[in-house]
Motif scaffolding. Sequence first.
Motif, PDB file in Angstrom:
ATOM      1  N   LEU A   1      65.275-118.664  11.054  1.00 16.11           N
ATOM      2  CA  LEU A   1      65.600-117.664  12.079  1.00 16.11           C
ATOM      3  C   LEU A   1      67.018-117.828  12.599  1.00 16.11           C
ATOM      4  O   LEU A   1      67.317-117.558  13.760  1.00 16.11           O
ATOM      5  CB  LEU A   1      64.569-117.655  13.207  1.00 16.11           C
ATOM      6  N   GLN A   2      67.897-118.226  11.699  1.00 20.01           N
ATOM      7  CA  GLN A   2      69.322-118.272  11.984  1.00 20.01           C
ATOM      8  C   GLN A   2      69.936-116.956  11.510  1.00 20.01           C
ATOM      9  O   GLN A   2      69.637-116.482  10.416  1.00 20.01           O
ATOM     10  CB  GLN A   2      69.984-119.450  11.274  1.00 20.01           C
ATOM     11  N   ARG A   3      70.794-116.384  12.324  1.00 19.67           N
ATOM     12  CA  ARG A   3      71.423-115.099  12.031  1.00 19.67           C
ATOM     13  C   ARG A   3      72.383-115.231  10.850  1.00 19.67           C
ATOM     14  O   ARG A   3      73.242-116.095  10.835  1.00 19.67           O
ATOM     15  CB  ARG A   3      72.171-114.620  13.266  1.00 19.67           C
ATOM     16  N   VAL A   4      72.215-114.354   9.855  1.00 18.39           N
ATOM     17  CA  VAL A   4      73.148-114.307   8.731  1.00 18.39           C
ATOM     18  C   VAL A   4      73.950-113.005   8.748  1.00 18.39           C
ATOM     19  O   VAL A   4      74.952-112.893   8.051  1.00 18.39           O
ATOM     20  CB  VAL A   4      72.437-114.487   7.366  1.00 18.39           C
ATOM     21  N   TRP A   5      73.526-112.042   9.560  1.00 16.73           N
ATOM     22  CA  TRP A   5      74.258-110.784   9.719  1.00 16.73           C
ATOM     23  C   TRP A   5      73.740-110.091  10.973  1.00 16.73           C
ATOM     24  O   TRP A   5      72.567-110.191  11.310  1.00 16.73           O
ATOM     25  CB  TRP A   5      74.020-109.865   8.513  1.00 16.73           C
ATOM     26  N   SER A   6      74.645-109.416  11.671  1.00 12.45           N
ATOM     27  CA  SER A   6      74.205-108.603  12.810  1.00 12.45           C
ATOM     28  C   SER A   6      75.160-107.438  12.993  1.00 12.45           C
ATOM     29  O   SER A   6      76.309-107.466  12.551  1.00 12.45           O
ATOM     30  CB  SER A   6      74.128-109.428  14.095  1.00 12.45           C
ATOM     31  N   SER A   7      74.651-106.416  13.652  1.00 12.92           N
ATOM     32  CA  SER A   7      75.450-105.238  13.932  1.00 12.92           C
ATOM     33  C   SER A   7      74.989-104.638  15.247  1.00 12.92           C
ATOM     34  O   SER A   7      73.810-104.329  15.409  1.00 12.92           O
ATOM     35  CB  SER A   7      75.273-104.196  12.811  1.00 12.92           C
ATOM     36  N   ARG A   8      75.908-104.509  16.155  1.00 13.40           N
ATOM     37  CA  ARG A   8      75.610-103.786  17.395  1.00 13.40           C
ATOM     38  C   ARG A   8      75.745-102.311  17.113  1.00 13.40           C
ATOM     39  O   ARG A   8      76.669-101.874  16.440  1.00 13.40           O
ATOM     40  CB  ARG A   8      76.577-104.180  18.502  1.00 13.40           C
ATOM     41  N   VAL A   9      74.818-101.549  17.592  1.00  8.89           N
ATOM     42  CA  VAL A   9      74.826-100.105  17.381  1.00  8.89           C
ATOM     43  C   VAL A   9      75.466 -99.464  18.602  1.00  8.89           C
ATOM     44  O   VAL A   9      75.011 -99.668  19.716  1.00  8.89           O
ATOM     45  CB  VAL A   9      73.384 -99.584  17.187  1.00  8.89           C
ATOM     46  N   SER A  10      76.552 -98.734  18.403  1.00  9.87           N
ATOM     47  CA  SER A  10      77.189 -98.048  19.526  1.00  9.87           C
ATOM     48  C   SER A  10      77.572 -96.643  19.078  1.00  9.87           C
ATOM     49  O   SER A  10      77.905 -96.410  17.915  1.00  9.87           O
ATOM     50  CB  SER A  10      78.416 -98.816  20.021  1.00  9.87           C
ATOM     51  N   GLY A  11      77.510 -95.713  19.996  1.00 11.29           N
ATOM     52  CA  GLY A  11      77.881 -94.339  19.704  1.00 11.29           C
ATOM     53  C   GLY A  11      76.855 -93.582  18.897  1.00 11.29           C
ATOM     54  O   GLY A  11      77.110 -92.470  18.445  1.00 11.29           O
ATOM     55  N   ALA A  12      75.689 -94.164  18.686  1.00  5.53           N
ATOM     56  CA  ALA A  12      74.631 -93.500  17.926  1.00  5.53           C
ATOM     57  C   ALA A  12      73.289 -94.003  18.445  1.00  5.53           C
ATOM     58  O   ALA A  12      73.208 -95.030  19.097  1.00  5.53           O
ATOM     59  CB  ALA A  12      74.762 -93.801  16.443  1.00  5.53           C
ATOM     60  N   VAL A  13      72.258 -93.271  18.138  1.00  4.48           N
ATOM     61  CA  VAL A  13      70.910 -93.690  18.483  1.00  4.48           C
ATOM     62  C   VAL A  13      70.197 -94.043  17.190  1.00  4.48           C
ATOM     63  O   VAL A  13      70.098 -93.225  16.281  1.00  4.48           O
ATOM     64  CB  VAL A  13      70.143 -92.573  19.227  1.00  4.48           C
ATOM     65  N   VAL A  14      69.735 -95.266  17.086  1.00  5.86           N
ATOM     66  CA  VAL A  14      68.959 -95.726  15.939  1.00  5.86           C
ATOM     67  C   VAL A  14      67.570 -96.052  16.454  1.00  5.86           C
ATOM     68  O   VAL A  14      67.423 -96.823  17.401  1.00  5.86           O
ATOM     69  CB  VAL A  14      69.611 -96.963  15.285  1.00  5.86           C
ATOM     70  N   SER A  15      66.555 -95.451  15.831  1.00  6.37           N
ATOM     71  CA  SER A  15      65.199 -95.734  16.286  1.00  6.37           C
ATOM     72  C   SER A  15      64.373 -96.495  15.259  1.00  6.37           C
ATOM     73  O   SER A  15      63.354 -97.068  15.608  1.00  6.37           O
ATOM     74  CB  SER A  15      64.474 -94.447  16.679  1.00  6.37           C
ATOM     75  N   ARG A  16      64.781 -96.500  14.004  1.00  3.94           N
ATOM     76  CA  ARG A  16      64.030 -97.210  12.975  1.00  3.94           C
ATOM     77  C   ARG A  16      64.979 -97.909  12.010  1.00  3.94           C
ATOM     78  O   ARG A  16      66.025 -97.372  11.660  1.00  3.94           O
ATOM     79  CB  ARG A  16      63.163 -96.250  12.156  1.00  3.94           C
ATOM     80  N   LEU A  17      64.592 -99.087  11.573  1.00  2.00           N
ATOM     81  CA  LEU A  17      65.327 -99.852  10.571  1.00  2.00           C
ATOM     82  C   LEU A  17      64.329-100.278   9.514  1.00  2.00           C
ATOM     83  O   LEU A  17      63.178-100.536   9.813  1.00  2.00           O
ATOM     84  CB  LEU A  17      65.944-101.104  11.186  1.00  2.00           C
ATOM     85  N   SER A  18      64.771-100.391   8.289  1.00  5.34           N
ATOM     86  CA  SER A  18      63.880-100.794   7.225  1.00  5.34           C
ATOM     87  C   SER A  18      64.662-101.406   6.082  1.00  5.34           C
ATOM     88  O   SER A  18      65.861-101.167   5.955  1.00  5.34           O
ATOM     89  CB  SER A  18      63.086 -99.587   6.720  1.00  5.34           C
ATOM     90  N   TRP A  19      63.981-102.150   5.234  1.00  6.12           N
ATOM     91  CA  TRP A  19      64.582-102.690   4.014  1.00  6.12           C
ATOM     92  C   TRP A  19      64.541-101.620   2.942  1.00  6.12           C
ATOM     93  O   TRP A  19      63.526-100.998   2.711  1.00  6.12           O
ATOM     94  CB  TRP A  19      63.816-103.912   3.543  1.00  6.12           C
ATOM     95  N   ALA A  20      65.672-101.415   2.264  1.00  7.04           N
ATOM     96  CA  ALA A  20      65.727-100.461   1.159  1.00  7.04           C
ATOM     97  C   ALA A  20      65.547-101.184  -0.173  1.00  7.04           C
ATOM     98  O   ALA A  20      65.236-100.567  -1.187  1.00  7.04           O
ATOM     99  CB  ALA A  20      67.071 -99.718   1.154  1.00  7.04           C
ATOM    100  N   GLY A  21      65.724-102.476  -0.187  1.00  9.23           N
ATOM    101  CA  GLY A  21      65.580-103.304  -1.383  1.00  9.23           C
ATOM    102  C   GLY A  21      65.540-104.745  -0.957  1.00  9.23           C
ATOM    103  O   GLY A  21      65.425-105.032   0.238  1.00  9.23           O
ATOM    104  N   ASP A  22      65.650-105.664  -1.894  1.00  8.40           N
ATOM    105  CA  ASP A  22      65.534-107.089  -1.554  1.00  8.40           C
ATOM    106  C   ASP A  22      66.511-107.539  -0.488  1.00  8.40           C
ATOM    107  O   ASP A  22      66.205-108.394   0.321  1.00  8.40           O
ATOM    108  CB  ASP A  22      65.745-107.943  -2.802  1.00  8.40           C
ATOM    109  N   ASP A  23      67.717-106.966  -0.469  1.00  7.12           N
ATOM    110  CA  ASP A  23      68.677-107.384   0.542  1.00  7.12           C
ATOM    111  C   ASP A  23      69.501-106.239   1.085  1.00  7.12           C
ATOM    112  O   ASP A  23      70.608-106.428   1.569  1.00  7.12           O
ATOM    113  CB  ASP A  23      69.588-108.497   0.014  1.00  7.12           C
ATOM    114  N   ASP A  24      68.977-105.032   1.006  1.00  7.46           N
ATOM    115  CA  ASP A  24      69.679-103.854   1.534  1.00  7.46           C
ATOM    116  C   ASP A  24      68.895-103.249   2.689  1.00  7.46           C
ATOM    117  O   ASP A  24      67.695-103.034   2.563  1.00  7.46           O
ATOM    118  CB  ASP A  24      69.826-102.777   0.452  1.00  7.46           C
ATOM    119  N   LEU A  25      69.607-102.976   3.796  1.00  7.47           N
ATOM    120  CA  LEU A  25      68.970-102.294   4.916  1.00  7.47           C
ATOM    121  C   LEU A  25      69.132-100.806   4.760  1.00  7.47           C
ATOM    122  O   LEU A  25      70.153-100.344   4.312  1.00  7.47           O
ATOM    123  CB  LEU A  25      69.607-102.725   6.238  1.00  7.47           C
TER     124      LEU A  25
END
Length: 171
Positions: A147-171
């Motif tokens: 549970l160590q962070r390897v990537w992060s992104s703050r969302v600004s200027g947009a509304v994101v309500s859902r996130l999902s994996w598109a493949g083994d390592d793609d969001l």
Amino acid sequence: IAWVAKDRTIRVLTSGTPEPAVLPGIPMPGESAGTIDAVLDADHLLVGDYTRTTGEITPAGFEERTWSEPMWVSDVSPDGELWAVDLPAGANEQFGCAGLYHPGADAVVARTCDTSYLRFAPDGQHLLGSRGDNNMVGEAQVLDLDLQRVWSSRVSGAVVSRLSWAGDDDL
């Protein structure tokens, strides 16, 4: 895939079968149907009361369970060895911590208080975490199994309500 039917029994549709299996419903007070928190296999589901995972459903029925600490199961690793969980918030806290629970050891083996609602990547080696409010995500994180962070992104200027994996390592 599993769902609660109108008669409050649980239906589980397995790949390659034409009709869903029928399992007993989730015991809940009043008119509530309960939640299916995770599908371990076609005959074994983790279920809850909308705030925490309270037990297991099998063809034999409901079995109330208590684990090493109260938790809500948000996902199960592809190999079934770890459960991603959210832990209750403390007094005066908006969010609780998230963790990885090992059912064989009945223990939370990793914990972070920087994100919530963990979802395993298809590779089983990473997790997606998000933190937000009112169906809006303010930050997305990818974490390793410690549970160590390897990537992060703050969302600004947009509304994101859902996130999902598109493949083994793609969001």
